[in-house]
Each structure stands twice: as structure tokens, then as C-alpha cells.
Design an enzyme around this catalytic site. Structure first.
Site, short mmCIF file in Angstrom:
data_model
loop_
_atom_site.label_atom_id
_atom_site.label_comp_id
_atom_site.label_asym_id
_atom_site.label_seq_id
_atom_site.Cartn_x
_atom_site.Cartn_y
_atom_site.Cartn_z
N ALA A 10 86.85 15.02 89.67
CA ALA A 10 87.51 14.98 88.34
C ALA A 10 89.05 15.33 88.44
CB ALA A 10 86.59 15.85 87.55
N ARG A 16 94.74 6.39 80.81
CA ARG A 16 94.23 5.29 79.96
C ARG A 16 93.59 5.76 78.75
NH1 ARG A 16 91.70 0.65 82.65
NH2 ARG A 16 91.40 1.86 84.51
N GLY A 105 83.17 12.60 87.64
CA GLY A 105 83.24 12.90 86.28
C GLY A 105 83.19 12.14 85.39
N ASP A 106 83.43 10.90 85.35
CA ASP A 106 83.49 10.10 84.32
C ASP A 106 82.61 8.99 84.34
OD1 ASP A 106 84.08 8.25 86.81
OD2 ASP A 106 86.34 8.01 85.92
N ASN A 371 76.04 32.82 49.87
CA ASN A 371 75.72 33.42 51.08
C ASN A 371 77.14 34.06 51.53
OD1 ASN A 371 76.76 31.08 51.65
ND2 ASN A 371 76.09 30.97 53.90
C1 UD1 Z 1 86.59 4.08 93.46
C2 UD1 Z 1 86.01 3.36 95.00
C3 UD1 Z 1 85.41 1.92 94.67
C4 UD1 Z 1 84.38 1.89 93.62
C5 UD1 Z 1 84.90 2.54 92.21
C6 UD1 Z 1 83.90 2.63 91.36
C7 UD1 Z 1 87.45 4.46 96.36
C8 UD1 Z 1 88.36 4.42 97.61
N1 UD1 Z 1 87.01 3.51 95.62
O1 UD1 Z 1 87.63 3.18 93.32
O2 UD1 Z 1 84.96 1.42 95.91
O3 UD1 Z 1 84.26 0.51 93.25
O4 UD1 Z 1 85.52 4.07 92.59
O5 UD1 Z 1 84.46 3.10 90.20
O6 UD1 Z 1 86.67 5.57 96.63
N2 UD1 Z 1 89.83 10.86 92.11
C9 UD1 Z 1 90.06 12.30 92.43
N3 UD1 Z 1 91.06 12.38 93.18
C10 UD1 Z 1 91.88 11.49 93.71
C11 UD1 Z 1 91.50 10.07 93.30
C12 UD1 Z 1 90.35 9.90 92.49
O7 UD1 Z 1 89.52 13.25 91.95
O8 UD1 Z 1 92.72 11.41 94.36
C13 UD1 Z 1 88.52 10.75 91.08
C14 UD1 Z 1 88.99 10.14 89.78
O9 UD1 Z 1 89.25 11.17 88.83
C15 UD1 Z 1 87.62 9.25 89.56
C16 UD1 Z 1 87.14 9.02 90.97
O10 UD1 Z 1 87.67 9.92 91.93
O11 UD1 Z 1 86.64 10.11 88.88
C17 UD1 Z 1 87.38 7.48 91.26
O12 UD1 Z 1 88.76 7.52 91.32
P1 UD1 Z 1 89.43 6.02 91.31
O13 UD1 Z 1 90.81 6.23 91.17
O14 UD1 Z 1 89.20 5.73 89.81
O15 UD1 Z 1 88.57 5.05 91.97
P2 UD1 Z 1 88.81 3.39 92.33
O16 UD1 Z 1 90.03 3.14 92.47
O17 UD1 Z 1 88.31 3.02 90.59
#
Ligand code: UD1
Ligand code: CA
Length: 450
Positions: A10, A16, A105-106, A371
Site C-alpha cells: 500500500a 489518480r 491494499g487496493d 434527549n
Molecule cells: C502489478 C504487477 C502486474 C499485475 C498488476 C495487477 C508487478 C511488477 N506488476 O503491476 O504484473 O498485472 O500489478 O494489478 O508487480 N506498490 C508499492 N510500492 C511500489 C510499487 C507498488 O507499495 O514501489 C504497490 C501499489 O500501491 C499497489 C501495488 O503495489 O497496491 C501494485 O503496484 P502497481 O504500480 O499498481 O503495479 P502495476 O504496474 O499495476
């Protein structure tokens, strides 16, 4: 069974959402998205749950500290990727030897059965278990590259994928299970030599294979792994949750006359043989027992409705409302922190706050429990079978005895004994012919002026 732990990511910025509230604290079904993930981890038996957050998220910090304690917080100093985020949790899990599930977390709607299957895959000997889904539009999702026998060979991020790999519709949900020792050992080998310049958690699949471990894919439906990045996606997740709950309640024997207009919370309990009319909202903390009827346009929160009671139309039950068996709460009646005894009735236009109403009492239209004096709240107690005449103000603290009657329009400031009549209003006076004389006098006055 190996011990289980969860790492919840998280630390993302959630820009966004365009919100001052951290993304994962936005609610789906009346509960913060992060709490959905925490609850999921608990339901699959995780003894340790670590949440990875960014350093500049004080609100999130106190939320996690409140839910899981300070020790459950891991701070990722800079957002260098999902692999780096998981590594940030290593210290918090020092000494843990069991199986780890990585959650986001999302992503609030993941069924616990899917996570259970991932842990089972590890217990059956897999090195890594990944939760995948067939995507309608694979777009930016990581692709699951599998061998002829369905085993996972690698996870390739869309930005790094070949045109051939982009055609794969089996996608990575982000949920992954790995034994703790293997997870952190492989993560230390992950580099950021990729299109995004990030440390990818997903790289550990290929690394695990390189050391001879099998990687398994467990699949679930796309709507179950819906991630939220924007308000639009938050609304989509909410709709998916509502649709799921409506379906579950219909299957469990609850009648919903217009299901798409009724809104539930994550913890709403409605027992079989209840009927819910259109446009009813259940905020958190509501339990409705068998055979009750919730009529149109009612709003319920933190309330218990006992068997066979009838609520609404247009009723509002606020926290601490306990509506007894067969009791009736009608239109424009608000009940707060008040127990309404079995068979009691408040059919129209009343405010019942901080009270206790005995069985079969009748509360007339326009009754108000006064009340609050602007500083403190006080109790109103009404005995069984009492009758409160319409438009009465009961100034708390006050007690109305069993079977007592309060005359309509009374302002009651003193206790009333059992079976007594209390009337507290101006006496009626009648002056014969006064109205006709008044009219004659006024008509003459008006004529003199014109
Ligand atoms: C990630 C996956 C992808 C998958 C997708 C599903 C990786 C490299 N890619 O991509 O294969 O299909 O999720 O939604 O894992 N976060 C952190 N710290 C960071 C980066 C991210 O805590 O440095 C957390 C974000 O808050 C989020 C989650 O990790 O909850 C996913 O990060 P996000 O950057 O959205 O990953 P995607 O590029 O969507
Ligand atoms: Ca994402």
C-alpha cells in the site's frame, strides 16, 4: 500446515484518485479497501500481517497501527517497484519461516478460496503460486507465460513483453504465495533492468524456475481481482460488491423486490424469509432477523431488527437501535440507541433517542424524546403497554410507567407512575359565540378605514 503471513502492498501514491485521503482508505461496501485485505489475510489464517506504506502517509500509518499495531508497519522509503516494496517487509517478518501471501491494499474483492488454493499449492510442493485471471482487455497487466502443462514459466510486464506475449490473456492479479525464505532470497537477485526501471516482484517466478521449483497458477474471475486506481474503478468495485451481496442474499432466501436498488455493507446480515423493498440502504453493523420486512426508502446503520419486525417505509435506524420481535417502526421515525420492545409500535413521525421502550407500548405520531440539553444526553424509559399520545415531548431523563397513558400534546418533565394518566398541556377553554363577535368587530374596523 505451515505458518502463514501476509504482506499487503500500500505504498503507491494513488494520484489518480485525486484525493487527500490515501487511496486504500477509500471504502467499498462500507469498509476501507485496506481493511478488506487485512480481513482476507486473517480469514486464511495469517498470524502475521505486514502492511507496506510510504513514509509520507500519516493517516495510513495511524490506520494500520490501530488495526494491526505498530509492528505491522513496514515503510518503503521510495517507490522502487513491487519487488522492492515486498523487500521492505523483510525486517518486520524476521524469523518467520512459513508461507507468505502478497496482497495489494487496493484490491478488495478477492475471495478467500483463491488465496487458500495458493497456500495449498505451496503445501503440495510448488515454489511459487500466482493468482491469475483471463482478462477481457489484458492491456497493462503482467502476462503469465505458461508451459504446455500449465506451469508458470515467467511473468512478463506488458511494457517488457514481445508482441507474441502481449497476445496472452492470462494475466497476473498481483497476488502471489511463496515460502518466506525463498521469497526474500529470490528478491535479493531481482534487478531493475526493465522498461520501468523498477524492481519487479513478478521476476521471482522465472528465478524460482531457474532453481528448479515449480510455479503454479490458480485462476479466478476478473471481477474478483478488480484493482482500484481511480474513482471510476472505485465505483466499479462498489457495483461488483453490491451485485455479489445481492446475489448471495437472494440465494440464501431473502426477497429483494428490486435488488439493484438495495445497498449492503460488508457486514450486513439479513436472515432468510426477510423482504427488502426497493431503495433501502444498509450502512455497517446491521443484523435483520428472520421474517422481518424492511420497507422502501429506509436507512439502517448499527441496528438490530428482531424476528418479524416491520421497518419503514422511510424509516431511519441509527446505531444502537434494537427493534424487538414483531415491533413496527413506520414512516419518518428515527431511532437511535433505543431498544424498542417486542410488539411495540411507533408508526409515524417520531424521534426516539437514548431510550428504552417496553413491550407493546404505542408511541403516537410526533413523539419526541428530548434527549439533549446542548451538553449531555439523557435517557427516556417507557414501560410495557404504555400509550404516548400524539405530539408529546418527553423531556429526559424521564420514566413513563407500565400501562401509563400520556395525553396528546403533553410536555412531560416528571416521571409518570404505572397505569396513571399524565396530561401536561394548557387546558381547553371555550367562549360561546366569541368567533362571530370577533368577525363582526373586525369587519367594522376594516370598513371604517377604507
Ligand atoms: C502489478 C504487477 C502486474 C499485475 C498488476 C495487477 C508487478 C511488477 N506488476 O503491476 O504484473 O498485472 O500489478 O494489478 O508487480 N506498490 C508499492 N510500492 C511500489 C510499487 C507498488 O507499495 O514501489 C504497490 C501499489 O500501491 C499497489 C501495488 O503495489 O497496491 C501494485 O503496484 P502497481 O504500480 O499498481 O503495479 P502495476 O504496474 O499495476
Ligand atoms: Ca496497478
Amino acid at each position: 500446515m505451515a505458518e502463514r503471513a501476509a504482506i499487503i502492498l500500500a505504498a503507491g501514491q494513488g494520484t489518480r484518485m485525486k484525493s487527500s485521503l490515501p487511496k486504500v482508505l477509500h471504502k467499498v461496501g462500507g469498509r476501507a479497501m485496506l481493511d478488506w485485505s487485512i480481513d482476507l489475510a486473517r480469514r486464511v489464517g495469517c498470524e502475521q500481517i505486514v502492511t507496506v506504506i510510504s513514509p509520507n502517509a500519516p493517516e495510513l500509518h495511524s490506520h494500520v497501527a490501530g488495526a494491526l499495531g505498530e509492528d505491522a508497519i513496514a515503510v518503503q522509503e521510495r517507490p522502487l517497484g513491487t519487488g522492492h516494496a515486498v523487500q521492505s517487509a523483510e525486517r518486520a517478518l524476521a524469523g518467520f519461516r512459513g508461507d507468505v501471501i502478497v496482497l495489494y491494499g487496493d484490491t478488495p474483492l478477492i475471495p478467500s478460496s483463491a488465496v487458500e488454493s495458493l497456500f495449498e499449492a505451496l503445501e503440495a510442493g510448488a515454489g511459487v503460486g500466482v493468482l491469475g485471471f483471463r482478462a477481457e482487455e489484458p492491456g497493462a497487466y503482467g502476462r503469465l507465460v505458461t508451459s504446455y502443462d500449465g506451469d508458470l514459466e515467467a511473468i512478463v510486464e506488458a511494457k517488457d513483453a514481445s508482441p507474441e506475449q502481449l497476445k496472452i490473456d492470462l494475466c497476473n492479479s498481483g497476488v502471489m504465495a511463496v515460502r518466506a525464505e525463498r521469497l526474500f532470497r529470490l528478491l535479493s537477485q531481482v534487478t531493475n533492468e526493465n522498461q520501468k526501471g523498477e524492481y519487479y516482484l513478478t521476476d521471482i517466478a522465472a528465478l524460482a524456475r531457474d532453481e528448479g521449483a515449480a510455479c503454479k497458477v490458480v485462476t479466478c474471475h476478473e471481477r474478483d481481482v478488480l484493482g482500484v486506481n481511480s474513482r471510476r474503478e472505485l465505483a466499479t468495485a462498489e457495483a461488483a460488491f453490491q451485485e455479489r451481496r445481492r446475489g448471495e442474499l437472494l440465494d440464501a432466501g431473502v426477497t429483494l423486490t428490486a435488488p439493484e436498488t438495495v445497498y449492503f455493507s460488508y457486514d450486513t446480515i439479513v436472515e432468510p424469509d426477510c423482504t427488502i423493498e426497493p431503495n433501502v440502504i444498509f450502512a455497517p453493523g446491521v443484523h435483520v432477523r428472520r421474517g422481518s420486512m424492511i420497507r422502501a426508502f429506509s436507512h439502517l446503520e448499527g441496528a438490530n431488527v428482531e424476528e418479524g419486525a416491520e421497518i419503514g417505509p422511510y424509516a431511519r435506524l441509527r446505531p444502537g437501535a434494537i427493534i424487538g420481535e414483531g415491533a413496527k417502526i413506520g414512516n419518518f421515525v428515527e431511532v437511535k440507541k433505543t431498544r424498542v420492545g417486542a410488539g411495540a409500535k411507533a408508526n409515524h413521525l417520531a424521534y426516539l433517542g437514548d431510550g428504552d421502550i417496553g413491550a407493546n407500548a404505542n408511541i403516537g405520531a410526533g413523539t419526541i424524546f428530548c434527549n439533549y440539553d446542548g451538553f449531555l444526553k439523557y435517557q427516556t424509559k417507557i414501560g410495557a403497554n404504555a400509550f404516548i399520545g400524539s405530539n408529546s415531548a418527553l423531556v429526559a431523563p424521564v420514566k413513563i410507567g407500565n400501562g401509563a397513558i400520556v395525553g396528546s400534546g403533553s410536555v412531560i418533565t416528571e416521571n409518570v407512575s404505572d397505569n396513571a394518566l399524565a396530561v401536561a398541556r394548557g387546558r381547553q377553554v371555550e367562549k360561546a359565540e366569541w368567533a362571530s363577535e370577533f368577525r363582526q368587530k373586525k369587519a367594522a374596523e376594516k370598513k371604517a378605514r377604507s
